[in-house]
Design an enzyme around this catalytic site. Sequence first.
Site: not given
Ligand code: NAD
Ligand code: ZN
Length: 268
Positions: A108, A125, A136, A212, A236, A254
């Site tokens: 995240n 990320h 730079c 996921s 999850n 969670t």
């Molecule tokens: P994803 O969107 O692929 O999967 C999200 C997962 O979270 C799913 O498996 C879902 O079942 C689960 N989920 C949903 N609600 C939940 C809850 N309340 N408690 C526990 N699990 C729950 O997300 P990912 O695997 O992190 O990959 C997506 C990419 O998107 C990442 O690389 C991330 O960098 C980016 N992203 C980040 C954010 C953030 O910073 N909050 C938000 C969206 C996407």
């Molecule tokens: Zn600079």
Amino acid sequence: MPLIEKIEQAVDILRRSAVVVVFSGAGMSAESGIPTFRDPGGIWDQFDPEELGTGSGLLHTLTRHPDRIRSFLEATIDIFLSAKPNPGHVALGVMERMGYVRTVITQNVDNLHQEAGNSRVLEMHGNLFRQRCLACGKKQVSEKTSYLLHIRRALERIGRLDLNAVLRELPQCRCGSPMRPDVVMFGEQVQDMPESFLEADSCSAMLVLGTSGVVYPAAALPQKAKQAGAKVIEINPGDSVYSGIADVQIPEKTGRVLPEILKRLQDA
Ligand code: NAD
Ligand code: ZN
């Protein structure tokens, strides 16, 4: 097996593990109001992550559909302005202070683990509230609310959104070049990679939370931990790729389960 028994199993593993590492994904922040990529009903139903998540896609959209960028920014500013650590984040902060969590590795970019008090957070990320100089490479951290409000005011001021306007509004580095948000876009190299793999290799238990497991190379960390002999606990409510390797799989949010785990650790 009833939920309560799975929670007890997870607590038992955590109590017996010398080093616990957390690996979190977008689901961890869903209960803070930040939509995941793949769950329905969020902003990603209206906006295409590929279009907005790559450098070339972003430039293309900025030229052809600047209003789409504007709507996306307006929507995300509102989401991040109101996002606060949820009970799951808060529980992990307390678990670190109690000595139960060594490191949080997160995909995240929302800074919520740090806001909840975790001090060792590896952000594969990047972080939305950190900037990196395009020339730079120097990095700086911005205060979240003022940074978001600055972007909102800039959007109100700018008539037509184009590349020049964006470059003008980006923070300036001391070297005179613009600084971009320090987040990893699709196709870019992930951050904190050697440290994250070292953590996975050396932990005795890994808590896999709300991911996921489809975004590589981060998604390989639980397998790495398992191969090195660690127990894997997954929380999850939806599908993920880790059912084959998880020692305990808890199909719940969670924000609900982590406070329950914490309560039992505190009662120990
Ligand atoms: P994803 O969107 O692929 O999967 C999200 C997962 O979270 C799913 O498996 C879902 O079942 C689960 N989920 C949903 N609600 C939940 C809850 N309340 N408690 C526990 N699990 C729950 O997300 P990912 O695997 O992190 O990959 C997506 C990419 O998107 C990442 O690389 C991330 O960098 C980016 N992203 C980040 C954010 C953030 O910073 N909050 C938000 C969206 C996407
Ligand atoms: Zn600079």
